[in-house]
Design an enzyme around this catalytic site. Sequence first.
Site, mmCIF file in Angstrom:
data_model
loop_
_atom_site.group_PDB
_atom_site.id
_atom_site.type_symbol
_atom_site.label_atom_id
_atom_site.label_comp_id
_atom_site.label_asym_id
_atom_site.label_seq_id
_atom_site.Cartn_x
_atom_site.Cartn_y
_atom_site.Cartn_z
ATOM 1 N N LYS A 221 0.584 -1.236 0.065
ATOM 2 C CA LYS A 221 0.008 0.043 0.069
ATOM 3 C C LYS A 221 0.788 1.046 0.108
ATOM 4 O O LYS A 221 0.478 2.356 -0.601
ATOM 5 C CB LYS A 221 -0.661 -0.066 1.244
ATOM 6 N N GLY B 202 -4.238 3.166 17.870
ATOM 7 C CA GLY B 202 -3.490 2.481 16.748
ATOM 8 C C GLY B 202 -3.040 3.546 15.391
ATOM 9 O O GLY B 202 -2.979 2.976 14.469
ATOM 10 N N ALA B 203 -3.103 4.805 15.980
ATOM 11 C CA ALA B 203 -3.067 5.717 14.778
ATOM 12 C C ALA B 203 -2.042 5.846 14.296
ATOM 13 O O ALA B 203 -1.681 6.441 13.172
ATOM 14 C CB ALA B 203 -3.653 7.215 15.504
ATOM 15 N N TYR C 290 -11.766 -8.282 11.801
ATOM 16 C CA TYR C 290 -12.985 -8.814 11.218
ATOM 17 C C TYR C 290 -12.898 -10.435 11.363
ATOM 18 O O TYR C 290 -13.267 -11.244 10.779
ATOM 19 C CB TYR C 290 -13.331 -8.452 10.179
HETATM 20 P P1 NAP Z 1 0.104 -2.041 10.871
HETATM 21 O O1 NAP Z 1 0.633 -0.828 9.935
HETATM 22 O O2 NAP Z 1 1.188 -2.977 11.209
HETATM 23 O O3 NAP Z 1 -0.121 -1.391 12.548
HETATM 24 C C1 NAP Z 1 -0.326 -1.879 13.447
HETATM 25 C C2 NAP Z 1 -0.956 -1.121 14.540
HETATM 26 O O4 NAP Z 1 -1.131 -1.838 15.786
HETATM 27 C C3 NAP Z 1 0.294 -0.138 15.236
HETATM 28 O O5 NAP Z 1 -0.471 1.110 15.489
HETATM 29 C C4 NAP Z 1 0.809 -1.014 16.284
HETATM 30 O O6 NAP Z 1 1.365 0.004 17.529
HETATM 31 C C5 NAP Z 1 -0.473 -1.494 16.839
HETATM 32 N N1 NAP Z 1 -0.269 -2.596 17.852
HETATM 33 C C6 NAP Z 1 0.398 -3.908 17.470
HETATM 34 N N2 NAP Z 1 0.174 -4.724 18.530
HETATM 35 C C7 NAP Z 1 -0.263 -3.800 19.401
HETATM 36 C C8 NAP Z 1 -0.628 -4.170 20.817
HETATM 37 N N3 NAP Z 1 -0.359 -5.323 21.278
HETATM 38 N N4 NAP Z 1 -1.187 -3.382 21.836
HETATM 39 C C9 NAP Z 1 -1.217 -1.986 21.172
HETATM 40 N N5 NAP Z 1 -0.989 -1.809 20.025
HETATM 41 C C10 NAP Z 1 -0.607 -2.500 19.019
HETATM 42 O O7 NAP Z 1 -1.212 -2.812 10.479
HETATM 43 P P2 NAP Z 1 -2.277 -2.321 9.640
HETATM 44 O O8 NAP Z 1 -2.315 -2.679 8.343
HETATM 45 O O9 NAP Z 1 -2.533 -0.607 9.937
HETATM 46 O O10 NAP Z 1 -3.514 -2.931 10.397
HETATM 47 C C11 NAP Z 1 -3.812 -2.813 11.655
HETATM 48 C C12 NAP Z 1 -5.283 -3.542 11.856
HETATM 49 O O11 NAP Z 1 -6.480 -3.103 11.023
HETATM 50 C C13 NAP Z 1 -5.217 -5.033 11.520
HETATM 51 O O12 NAP Z 1 -6.109 -5.656 12.625
HETATM 52 C C14 NAP Z 1 -6.238 -4.977 10.300
HETATM 53 O O13 NAP Z 1 -6.910 -6.360 10.226
HETATM 54 C C15 NAP Z 1 -7.001 -4.125 10.462
HETATM 55 N N6 NAP Z 1 -7.595 -3.432 8.990
HETATM 56 C C16 NAP Z 1 -8.826 -3.757 8.785
HETATM 57 C C17 NAP Z 1 -9.328 -3.223 7.558
HETATM 58 C C18 NAP Z 1 -10.854 -3.519 7.096
HETATM 59 O O14 NAP Z 1 -11.166 -3.268 6.096
HETATM 60 N N7 NAP Z 1 -11.727 -3.715 8.106
HETATM 61 C C19 NAP Z 1 -8.383 -2.567 6.635
HETATM 62 C C20 NAP Z 1 -7.070 -2.660 6.758
HETATM 63 C C21 NAP Z 1 -6.711 -2.909 8.217
HETATM 64 P P3 NAP Z 1 3.057 0.296 17.132
HETATM 65 O O15 NAP Z 1 3.069 1.432 16.281
HETATM 66 O O16 NAP Z 1 3.428 0.722 18.728
HETATM 67 O O17 NAP Z 1 3.832 -1.205 16.534
#
Ligand code: NAP
Length: 299
Positions: A87, A149-150, A243
């Site tokens: 992405k 998780g911003a 989900y």
């Molecule tokens: P990413 O860029 O790897 O970001 C992960 C985030 O989670 C970071 O903010 C990280 O914090 C935080 N995190 C991880 N483990 C944690 C913990 N134990 N406690 C607190 N914070 C924690 O991943 P992403 O692509 O953004 O995806 C994140 C989530 O969004 C996933 O669950 C994904 O399934 C969901 N998502 C859903 C959709 C949808 O269409 N429904 C679309 C996209 C993503 P740090 O920065 O401190 O590491």
Amino acid sequence: MKDFYTLSDLRRWQEVTGDVSPPIRLAVFGDPVIHSRSPQMHNAGLAERGINARYCRLHIKEDELEEALALLPKAGFIGANLTIPHKVAALKHIGKIAPAAQAIGAVNTVVVEADGSLSAQNTDGPGLVRAVQSELGAELGKLRVAVLGAGGGAGRAIAVQCRLEGCPRVVLLNRTLEKAQQVARELGAPAEAVPWTPDTIAGILEEVDLIINATSMGMKPGEPSVVPAEAMRPGLLVYDTIYTEDHTPLVAAALQAGARAANGLSMLLHQGARSFEVWFGGEAPVEAMRRGLTASKQA
Ligand code: NAP
């Protein structure tokens, strides 16, 4: 049609897929990609609209992205979706990026233009707006929102969308505080970064209408809710982007607290519907796409 194709297939697309009917003209690129439910969702939409095209999975590795994108026009593609890890990286390989996607710093929808060039946008944010409307009955732009998780990819897209929608308050929390501070600096007021501690969470939840979980906490079996039930209250709106199950740990805790909650399936559906509209115009056949998405979950 195979479960997934590769770059080597894309290089010889007519030869490899010439006997597939309708022809494959859309795909999701990812690594891994086998788990993606996008084909089931989009193929249901394509069939509903009577469009002579199919949607497949393309397993594209990080170092293959540039070539794979460049091959799309020649292979007769209408466009593609991008998922992890493409992405952000795709920005440097695509000529025209929509302003909102530029602000997010990530794209998930690629369009092959009539002249063979590529353009891209991000439909995750608009997908969330529609999901909050359909599942929680609320207009995102009117809500005071806390994004957990911003600093991650999805969290950043959501934070930018909150600003674009005009939310009166946007509180950004992230395990690694600096990342939330960086996003807050880029977005400006009313976005603000707040350290994530049990005390700050309790205080913030008193002052916002909606919390959105954009962390990956709760995805793995047995993980606890990212916010405990005791910190939530009746009337609070809770949206979990995860989900993996109907009642994710956060949704279960929110319902226990009497809050109104939804999991992220609707965001997945509506970002897909928005991509469909980008490719084909008009309104996406959302109900058919929803059925496709849920059928694939049971498959
Ligand atoms: P990413 O860029 O790897 O970001 C992960 C985030 O989670 C970071 O903010 C990280 O914090 C935080 N995190 C991880 N483990 C944690 C913990 N134990 N406690 C607190 N914070 C924690 O991943 P992403 O692509 O953004 O995806 C994140 C989530 O969004 C996933 O669950 C994904 O399934 C969901 N998502 C859903 C959709 C949808 O269409 N429904 C679309 C996209 C993503 P740090 O920065 O401190 O590491």
